[in-house]
Design a protein around this motif. Structure first.
Motif, PDB file in Angstrom:
ATOM      1  N   ALA A  65     -31.582  -2.733  14.300  1.00  0.00           N
ATOM      2  CA  ALA A  65     -30.474  -2.650  13.342  1.00  0.00           C
ATOM      3  C   ALA A  65     -29.936  -4.014  12.940  1.00  0.00           C
ATOM      4  O   ALA A  65     -29.565  -4.233  11.779  1.00  0.00           O
ATOM      5  CB  ALA A  65     -29.351  -1.803  13.940  1.00  0.00           C
ATOM      6  N   VAL A  66     -29.906  -4.954  13.859  1.00  0.00           N
ATOM      7  CA  VAL A  66     -29.318  -6.263  13.559  1.00  0.00           C
ATOM      8  C   VAL A  66     -30.128  -7.045  12.530  1.00  0.00           C
ATOM      9  O   VAL A  66     -29.601  -7.889  11.811  1.00  0.00           O
ATOM     10  CB  VAL A  66     -29.162  -7.089  14.869  1.00  0.00           C
ATOM     11  CG1 VAL A  66     -30.497  -7.511  15.428  1.00  0.00           C
ATOM     12  CG2 VAL A  66     -28.261  -8.302  14.633  1.00  0.00           C
ATOM     13  N   PHE A  67     -31.444  -6.772  12.430  1.00  0.00           N
ATOM     14  CA  PHE A  67     -32.292  -7.470  11.463  1.00  0.00           C
ATOM     15  C   PHE A  67     -32.604  -6.629  10.221  1.00  0.00           C
ATOM     16  O   PHE A  67     -32.966  -7.173   9.177  1.00  0.00           O
ATOM     17  CB  PHE A  67     -33.624  -7.881  12.114  1.00  0.00           C
ATOM     18  CG  PHE A  67     -33.463  -8.914  13.194  1.00  0.00           C
ATOM     19  CD1 PHE A  67     -33.061 -10.207  12.874  1.00  0.00           C
ATOM     20  CD2 PHE A  67     -33.695  -8.601  14.518  1.00  0.00           C
ATOM     21  CE1 PHE A  67     -32.900 -11.167  13.864  1.00  0.00           C
ATOM     22  CE2 PHE A  67     -33.534  -9.547  15.513  1.00  0.00           C
ATOM     23  CZ  PHE A  67     -33.135 -10.840  15.191  1.00  0.00           C
ATOM     24  N   LYS A  68     -32.469  -5.330  10.334  1.00  0.00           N
ATOM     25  CA  LYS A  68     -32.890  -4.435   9.247  1.00  0.00           C
ATOM     26  C   LYS A  68     -31.780  -4.283   8.204  1.00  0.00           C
ATOM     27  O   LYS A  68     -31.220  -3.210   8.014  1.00  0.00           O
ATOM     28  CB  LYS A  68     -33.268  -3.070   9.835  1.00  0.00           C
ATOM     29  CG  LYS A  68     -34.065  -2.171   8.898  1.00  0.00           C
ATOM     30  CD  LYS A  68     -34.445  -0.886   9.627  1.00  0.00           C
ATOM     31  CE  LYS A  68     -35.191   0.059   8.712  1.00  0.00           C
ATOM     32  NZ  LYS A  68     -35.540   1.328   9.384  1.00  0.00           N
ATOM     33  N   ARG A  69     -31.468  -5.385   7.549  1.00  0.00           N
ATOM     34  CA  ARG A  69     -30.357  -5.386   6.596  1.00  0.00           C
ATOM     35  C   ARG A  69     -30.698  -4.654   5.292  1.00  0.00           C
ATOM     36  O   ARG A  69     -29.839  -4.046   4.666  1.00  0.00           O
ATOM     37  CB  ARG A  69     -29.959  -6.830   6.264  1.00  0.00           C
ATOM     38  CG  ARG A  69     -29.514  -7.657   7.467  1.00  0.00           C
ATOM     39  CD  ARG A  69     -28.322  -7.059   8.158  1.00  0.00           C
ATOM     40  NE  ARG A  69     -27.804  -7.937   9.206  1.00  0.00           N
ATOM     41  CZ  ARG A  69     -26.920  -7.575  10.109  1.00  0.00           C
ATOM     42  NH1 ARG A  69     -26.463  -6.338  10.103  1.00  0.00           N
ATOM     43  NH2 ARG A  69     -26.501  -8.425  11.020  1.00  0.00           N
ATOM     44  N   SER A  70     -31.946  -4.749   4.877  1.00  0.00           N
ATOM     45  CA  SER A  70     -32.331  -4.156   3.591  1.00  0.00           C
ATOM     46  C   SER A  70     -32.558  -2.652   3.672  1.00  0.00           C
ATOM     47  O   SER A  70     -32.604  -1.972   2.656  1.00  0.00           O
ATOM     48  CB  SER A  70     -33.608  -4.821   3.070  1.00  0.00           C
ATOM     49  OG  SER A  70     -34.708  -4.489   3.905  1.00  0.00           O
ATOM     50  N   GLY A  71     -32.704  -2.153   4.879  1.00  0.00           N
ATOM     51  CA  GLY A  71     -32.975  -0.736   5.047  1.00  0.00           C
ATOM     52  C   GLY A  71     -34.448  -0.391   5.022  1.00  0.00           C
ATOM     53  O   GLY A  71     -34.840   0.721   5.343  1.00  0.00           O
ATOM     54  N   ARG A  86     -39.003 -11.812   8.691  1.00  0.00           N
ATOM     55  CA  ARG A  86     -37.668 -11.238   8.847  1.00  0.00           C
ATOM     56  C   ARG A  86     -36.938 -11.812  10.060  1.00  0.00           C
ATOM     57  O   ARG A  86     -35.762 -12.167   9.960  1.00  0.00           O
ATOM     58  CB  ARG A  86     -37.748  -9.713   8.962  1.00  0.00           C
ATOM     59  CG  ARG A  86     -36.378  -9.063   9.146  1.00  0.00           C
ATOM     60  CD  ARG A  86     -36.462  -7.547   9.207  1.00  0.00           C
ATOM     61  NE  ARG A  86     -36.573  -6.960   7.867  1.00  0.00           N
ATOM     62  CZ  ARG A  86     -36.591  -5.645   7.632  1.00  0.00           C
ATOM     63  NH1 ARG A  86     -36.521  -4.793   8.653  1.00  0.00           N
ATOM     64  NH2 ARG A  86     -36.695  -5.183   6.408  1.00  0.00           N
ATOM     65  N   SER A 137     -20.816  -2.301  17.634  1.00  0.00           N
ATOM     66  CA  SER A 137     -22.146  -2.912  17.759  1.00  0.00           C
ATOM     67  C   SER A 137     -23.104  -2.093  18.610  1.00  0.00           C
ATOM     68  O   SER A 137     -24.189  -2.571  18.943  1.00  0.00           O
ATOM     69  CB  SER A 137     -22.005  -4.314  18.359  1.00  0.00           C
ATOM     70  OG  SER A 137     -21.079  -5.086  17.657  1.00  0.00           O
ATOM     71  N   GLU A 148     -26.623  -1.651  17.144  1.00  0.00           N
ATOM     72  CA  GLU A 148     -27.354  -2.908  17.132  1.00  0.00           C
ATOM     73  C   GLU A 148     -27.895  -3.238  18.524  1.00  0.00           C
ATOM     74  O   GLU A 148     -29.065  -3.577  18.693  1.00  0.00           O
ATOM     75  CB  GLU A 148     -26.449  -4.048  16.653  1.00  0.00           C
ATOM     76  CG  GLU A 148     -26.128  -4.001  15.176  1.00  0.00           C
ATOM     77  CD  GLU A 148     -25.313  -5.202  14.747  1.00  0.00           C
ATOM     78  OE1 GLU A 148     -25.095  -6.106  15.583  1.00  0.00           O
ATOM     79  OE2 GLU A 148     -24.912  -5.266  13.572  1.00  0.00           O
TER      80      GLU A 148
END
Length: 276
Positions: free
Chosen positions: A66-72, A84, A263, A266
């Motif tokens: 979740a912390v890296f998957k900003r774009s979905g 990424r 959090s 995350e």
């Protein structure tokens, strides 16, 4: 007496810079050092990661945390994962591979179980340190993640040596203190851990929190206390009493409670990626 001789041998090897690393660890260590080279081209990095299937799988898993998957969007390739998470976190994953290799070569069932528990503790500490750094202490979060991954490297080394030296860890009072610090310092040196990170780690045993928390060591102290899987390595009796400020900070802190709730996804997804 024989156990003391074994411990003395390990400590003297550490003091001379001669810790015994298995071949599998050396291979992972070489990869980690290659990835730390600022002149390493991105295509070389991707080839090196593809050459280590476990590292490739874990890097892809981490990139979808979740912390890296900003774009979905879900990353399905090593190239996309490397882009990424970035080189610093890829370096952390390579370090994780080095640490885990020590546990993977243990034959004794009880020690192997302890090594697996220690890795679970490590993964949770790393994920929580990343959160605590960003939300509480202001430490660089990627550095905190890396420190969490390698903070028990000395413990993994002792477990791997105990596999060849039965009973080595039966009496913790023999290896805690100066012996533990000497071994940890040499592990940090051999893994080329930056001095600021190494210093926070080797001074962690017996460290006391002085609120407000700041710095990398406090970040690790809090993360270790919050980890849902405790370290299976020996904790001296009365440690919690001597660190009452840490207990108070963790148990009676509305800000920390809110941070952990916000959090939770995350931290859970990151620790799951590390444990994969």
């Amino acid at each position: 007496m024989e156990k003391l001789k074994d411990l003395s041998l390990i400590v003297s090897q550490a003091a001379r810079g001669e810790l015994v690393f298995p071949t599998s660890v050396n291979a992972a260590l070489r990869l980690q050092l290659a990835l730390s080279d600022p002149d390493c081209h991105s295509e070389d990095v991707i080839r090196k990661v593809l050459g280590e299937p476990l590292l490739a799988a874990r890097t892809v898993a981490l990139s979808n945390a979740a912390v890296f998957k900003r774009s979905g969007e879900t990353v399905t390739s090593v190239r996309g994962a490397v882009m990424r998470v970035g080189y610093r976190n890829l370096y952390t994953m390579a370090a994780a591979m080095v640490v885990r290799q020590f546990g993977s070569r243990i034959h004794d069932a009880a020690l192997r179980h302890k090594a697996e528990r220690l890795w679970q503790h490590t993964a949770h500490v790393a994920a929580l340190a990343h959160v605590v750094a960003r939300k509480i202490t202001g430490v660089d979060a990627d550095t905190a993640l890396f420190a969490g991954i390698v903070h028990e490297a000395g413990g993994f080394y002792l477990l791997s040596r105990a596999d060849d030296m039965p009973g080595l860890l039966e009496h913790p009072e023999e290896w805690l203190g100066p012996a533990q610090e000497i071994i940890s310092r040499e592990m940090m040196r051999k893994m080329a851990i930056p001095e600021a990170v190494a210093q926070a780690i080797v001074t962690l045993p017996g460290a006391v929190l002085t609120p407000p928390p700041s710095g990398l060591r406090d970040t690790l102290l809090i993360a270790k206390r919050l980890a849902p899987v405790p370290s299976p390595m020996y904790v001296p009796a009365g440690e919690a009493r001597r660190n009452a400020a840490l207990e108070h900070f963790v148990n009676d802190n509305e800000v920390l409670d809110r941070v952990l709730v916000e959090s939770a996804d995350e931290a859970r997804s990151m620790s799951a990626a590390l444990l994969a």
